[in-house]
Design a protein around this motif. Structure first.
Motif, PDB file in Angstrom:
ATOM      1  N   SER A  36      11.444  -9.328  -1.513  1.00 18.25           N
ATOM      2  CA  SER A  36      10.050  -9.699  -1.245  1.00 18.25           C
ATOM      3  C   SER A  36       9.048  -8.713  -1.843  1.00 18.25           C
ATOM      4  N   PHE A  37       9.522  -7.739  -2.604  1.00 19.82           N
ATOM      5  CA  PHE A  37       8.656  -6.698  -3.154  1.00 19.82           C
ATOM      6  C   PHE A  37       7.747  -7.268  -4.236  1.00 19.82           C
ATOM      7  N   LEU A  43      -0.164  -2.806  -0.146  1.00 17.74           N
ATOM      8  CA  LEU A  43      -0.159  -2.120   1.147  1.00 17.74           C
ATOM      9  C   LEU A  43       0.376  -3.010   2.262  1.00 17.74           C
ATOM     10  N   GLU A  44       0.171  -4.293   2.171  1.00 16.45           N
ATOM     11  CA  GLU A  44       0.686  -5.213   3.200  1.00 16.45           C
ATOM     12  C   GLU A  44       2.217  -5.204   3.205  1.00 16.45           C
ATOM     13  N   TRP A  45       2.829  -5.201   2.030  1.00 15.59           N
ATOM     14  CA  TRP A  45       4.294  -5.146   1.954  1.00 15.59           C
ATOM     15  C   TRP A  45       4.805  -3.832   2.540  1.00 15.59           C
ATOM     16  N   ILE A  48       4.975  -4.161   6.206  1.00 11.85           N
ATOM     17  CA  ILE A  48       6.119  -5.005   6.561  1.00 11.85           C
ATOM     18  C   ILE A  48       7.419  -4.208   6.456  1.00 11.85           C
ATOM     19  N   ALA A  49       7.543  -3.424   5.393  1.00 10.04           N
ATOM     20  CA  ALA A  49       8.749  -2.617   5.191  1.00 10.04           C
ATOM     21  C   ALA A  49       8.890  -1.570   6.295  1.00 10.04           C
ATOM     22  N   MET A  50       7.811  -0.885   6.629  1.00 13.48           N
ATOM     23  CA  MET A  50       7.878   0.124   7.689  1.00 13.48           C
ATOM     24  C   MET A  50       8.255  -0.520   9.021  1.00 13.48           C
ATOM     25  N   GLN A  51       7.721  -1.695   9.301  1.00  9.80           N
ATOM     26  CA  GLN A  51       8.050  -2.387  10.543  1.00  9.80           C
ATOM     27  C   GLN A  51       9.517  -2.820  10.553  1.00  9.80           C
TER      28      GLN A  51
END
Length: 79
Positions: A36-37, A43-45, A48-51
């Motif tokens: 999904s990158f 910044l939104e991705w 999502i990645a951190m979450q």
């Protein structure tokens, strides 16, 4: 043996089966995120990645908490 327990008080361990399960989960999460990158500056991705890392226990705080829960001194002594 009890003397060794004193020296192992702050030593943590990660047994192989638990590590393998964690590694498989980590690889799955990274692969899903990679698909999904969109771009480096998204910044939104990143959010999502951190979450996703936090939700799956892959972030540094979760890793440290997990390791601290497995003290070498708490292993049963046999023999």
């Amino acid at each position: 043996m009890n003397g060794a327990k004193t020296h192992a008080q702050d030593v943590c361990y990660w047994n192989q089966q638990d590590f393998q399960a964690w590694a498989e989960k980590a690889i799955t999460v990274v692969r899903e995120l990679k698909r999904s990158f969109p771009s480096e500056a998204n910044l939104e991705w990143r959010k999502i990645a951190m979450q996703a890392y936090q939700d799956n226990g892959l972030d540094p705080a979760s890793l440290a908490k997990n390791l601290r829960a497995h003290k070498l001194a708490n292993l049963p002594i046999s023999g």
